[in-house]
Structure formats: C-alpha cells, structure tokens
Design a protein around this motif. Sequence first.
Motif, PDB file in Angstrom:
ATOM      1  N   SER A 101      23.318  47.847  26.203  1.00 36.05           N
ATOM      2  CA  SER A 101      21.951  48.281  25.911  1.00 36.05           C
ATOM      3  C   SER A 101      21.075  47.744  27.026  1.00 36.05           C
ATOM      4  N   GLU A 102      19.786  47.979  26.984  1.00 39.31           N
ATOM      5  CA  GLU A 102      18.922  47.634  28.108  1.00 39.31           C
ATOM      6  C   GLU A 102      19.015  46.167  28.509  1.00 39.31           C
ATOM      7  N   ARG A 103      19.188  45.281  27.535  1.00 41.21           N
ATOM      8  CA  ARG A 103      19.205  43.857  27.831  1.00 41.21           C
ATOM      9  C   ARG A 103      20.450  43.152  27.286  1.00 41.21           C
ATOM     10  N   ARG A 104      21.472  43.896  26.981  1.00 39.19           N
ATOM     11  CA  ARG A 104      22.674  43.293  26.426  1.00 39.19           C
ATOM     12  C   ARG A 104      23.894  43.731  27.231  1.00 39.19           C
ATOM     13  N   LEU A 105      24.828  42.805  27.385  1.00 37.49           N
ATOM     14  CA  LEU A 105      26.065  43.101  28.103  1.00 37.49           C
ATOM     15  C   LEU A 105      27.241  42.502  27.358  1.00 37.49           C
ATOM     16  N   GLU A 106      28.424  42.971  27.711  1.00 39.71           N
ATOM     17  CA  GLU A 106      29.655  42.427  27.154  1.00 39.71           C
ATOM     18  C   GLU A 106      30.640  42.157  28.273  1.00 39.71           C
ATOM     19  N   VAL A 107      31.464  41.143  28.081  1.00 42.37           N
ATOM     20  CA  VAL A 107      32.569  40.825  28.980  1.00 42.37           C
ATOM     21  C   VAL A 107      33.861  41.077  28.220  1.00 42.37           C
ATOM     22  N   VAL A 108      34.798  41.775  28.855  1.00 43.17           N
ATOM     23  CA  VAL A 108      36.045  42.180  28.220  1.00 43.17           C
ATOM     24  C   VAL A 108      37.215  41.531  28.955  1.00 43.17           C
ATOM     25  N   LEU A 109      38.016  40.749  28.218  1.00 46.65           N
ATOM     26  CA  LEU A 109      39.228  40.138  28.760  1.00 46.65           C
ATOM     27  C   LEU A 109      40.414  40.614  27.939  1.00 46.65           C
ATOM     28  N   LYS A 110      41.263  41.413  28.549  1.00 45.23           N
ATOM     29  CA  LYS A 110      42.382  42.002  27.822  1.00 45.23           C
ATOM     30  C   LYS A 110      43.435  40.946  27.503  1.00 45.23           C
ATOM     31  N   GLU A 111      44.057  41.113  26.355  1.00 44.55           N
ATOM     32  CA  GLU A 111      45.120  40.208  25.903  1.00 44.55           C
ATOM     33  C   GLU A 111      46.269  40.256  26.902  1.00 44.55           C
ATOM     34  N   GLY A 112      46.838  39.091  27.170  1.00 44.88           N
ATOM     35  CA  GLY A 112      47.907  38.989  28.155  1.00 44.88           C
ATOM     36  C   GLY A 112      47.425  38.191  29.348  1.00 44.88           C
ATOM     37  N   HIS A 113      47.664  38.702  30.548  1.00 39.30           N
ATOM     38  CA  HIS A 113      47.376  37.965  31.776  1.00 39.30           C
ATOM     39  C   HIS A 113      45.901  37.572  31.879  1.00 39.30           C
ATOM     40  N   GLU A 114      44.980  38.489  31.616  1.00 39.51           N
ATOM     41  CA  GLU A 114      43.561  38.180  31.783  1.00 39.51           C
ATOM     42  C   GLU A 114      43.125  37.061  30.848  1.00 39.51           C
ATOM     43  N   LEU A 115      43.444  37.192  29.573  1.00 43.62           N
ATOM     44  CA  LEU A 115      43.013  36.197  28.600  1.00 43.62           C
ATOM     45  C   LEU A 115      43.691  34.850  28.856  1.00 43.62           C
ATOM     46  N   ASN A 116      44.976  34.863  29.113  1.00 41.49           N
ATOM     47  CA  ASN A 116      45.720  33.623  29.352  1.00 41.49           C
ATOM     48  C   ASN A 116      45.176  32.882  30.573  1.00 41.49           C
ATOM     49  N   THR A 117      44.838  33.615  31.626  1.00 39.70           N
ATOM     50  CA  THR A 117      44.328  32.999  32.850  1.00 39.70           C
ATOM     51  C   THR A 117      43.023  32.263  32.599  1.00 39.70           C
ATOM     52  N   VAL A 118      42.113  32.885  31.868  1.00 41.65           N
ATOM     53  CA  VAL A 118      40.819  32.253  31.609  1.00 41.65           C
ATOM     54  C   VAL A 118      40.965  31.095  30.624  1.00 41.65           C
ATOM     55  N   LEU A 119      41.768  31.274  29.582  1.00 40.99           N
ATOM     56  CA  LEU A 119      41.971  30.189  28.625  1.00 40.99           C
ATOM     57  C   LEU A 119      42.645  28.976  29.270  1.00 40.99           C
TER      58      LEU A 119
END
Length: 330
Positions: A101-119
């Motif tokens: 929306s005009e002032r809202r955003l989301e960050v998407v981390l897919k299960e697997g490599h992306e999520l594991n790397t950040v965690l």
Amino acid sequence: MNSRAFGLACFMALAAPASGSPSAEPAAQSVEPVGSVAAAATAERLYAAEGALTLSFETLGTFEQRDGVRALILHATANRYLRNVFTYVPDDAFGEAHIISERRLEVVLKEGHELNTVLSGLPLFVTVDTFTGTPNHYTARIEVAPRFYDFRGSSAVWVEENVTPYYVVNGGDWLVYRGGVDSQASHLSVTAPDGAPAVSRVDSDSFQLEWRYPSLYQAIDPHTVPLTFTAALTEGGTAQKTGRLVARVTSLALTSGDAYDVWPSPSCQVSTYDCIQDHPAGATDLSACGTYREVTRCLFADACEVSAPQRRDVHGPRGPVAEHLLHVQR
C-alpha cells in the motif's frame, strides 16, 4: 618484530581506518546509522528514524503460501509514500520486497535456503525509496532469529528465549540451532506436532535443545502451535510449560548513507580463530568458539585477518580444523 607482534599489527591495520594519509576521510564525515534498536522479548514492533523517514517493522513474522512454497512474511510501515523497495545481502539480491500500500511494505523469505540463511545470523538489507522528503533513499538493516515467547505453565521449568545457530558438522550439514532449559529435573521431554528438538542433559539442572534446519522450520511454522516441556522433577512430581518458537525481527537500523560503509562485513576475530585452532584435527563441534557466523568468518581467514602465531605451519596456512572443514564443505 616477533611473529606475534607482526600478526597483530597486520590484523589491526585492516581493522583500523587510516589516520596519517592525506586521502583518508575525516572521521566527522562518516555516516552512522540512526535509530538502531533491538527487540525485547515482548516487543511487537521496532521503530527506526533517519532524515524524513520513520520506518517500523512488526517483530513477529507470519508464514504464508507464496509462489507455491511457504514463506516468512515480515511487515513494515513507513511515514512516507513508498516509491521502490528491494532486499539484498552483501553483493547479492536476496529475498523479495513488495509495496503493498502507499506506506506499507512486506519482506518475503522463502522456506529453505533463504529462510535458513537469515535465521543463521546473516543480516538482511532493505532499500527504501520515497516520493517525498530529503533524503529520499534509505537502507534498513534487519536481523531475524528464532525466539521462544508466550510461555505458560510451571516456573520450575525455565526456557531460554534465544535459539542460537552454531557450527556443528553432521554429514553434509554444518549448521545447528541450540536452545536451553533450566530445571531441577532428572528428565526433560519436549513434544510438538512437528519440529520437536533433540534433548540432552548438560549438567544437574540444565538441558540442551538441538534442531537442524528442517525440524526448526517445522517448529516455527505454524508459529501458533506451542512446544510442550515436561520435566520429571528431582524432588518428585512433574512440571510442565508451553512456549511458542517463532521467527522474530530482533534488530532494526536505518541509514541514508552507503550501507556497505555504515555496516561493513565483520572480520574474523582473533579469539575465535585461536579457539578453532585449539581444537584437534577433525573436530566437528565448534560451538565453543562462537556463533555460526563468527566461526565461518574465521575458517578461511588470510594472514592479515588473524594474528600470525596461532597458525600451525605443519598443517598449512589454515590450520588442522579449517583444512578438515574445507574438505567437508567441498
């Protein structure tokens, strides 16, 4: 100059900014992050401010189905109209960011490599461009980690909030997540529909919880399902507690400067390198030397990133443990 002094001088030369060179940037011109905050266990939202922008992230991520896979969704709100958002880790696009929306955003981390790397401890950068305000280009730095919260039940069972990633080799996997429980108990069991950890005794009143990534993911998705801790107390009887394991935004910082200058990638610490070298060749558990990221930064450090005396020349420049781990990772 002896080898220890030379190695330390070399290490410090890389770590410290130049002070005598005419081309060195004055310290007053360095850009510092503004509004860097860390999340308390009960915090529902983190805020950071810089220039004309105030940005906030909900600390609790939720899981949704995206592009046919499960993904962790992090939600953020800005006080300015958003023009563009983008996520990356140093030198590489990573994850996704969308304006919802005009002032809202989301960050998407897919299960697997992306999520594991950040965690596992790698910070995620989020660029935010706004239509108005001065400046209008910013970068946020967030950290996401597995955390327990929403505890219910007996005070005779104390569950640590933090679940920490460590370097522990098991076949082709060298990342483990560990938590802890304190209880005057002869036995502790942890149950859940999915994602129950392996439990082992540490000493007379503490236990270790251990997950590899697949079971950790099962424990945090869905995050609404608690884990149940049941202790057989040494004084007799049993005690029980429940707690939810979630993926939580644990820190947020914001800058309008160059993210690589404001948040340079950490280097290998001498104490961590020394600890690794003190382990025997073939050692697979390096948790005593630091977190997963602290250890991996030191496994292939070059001569000017650590002090010289700790090197075992008979085993080559990396030392016995690093050579073993290099072989494992290949």
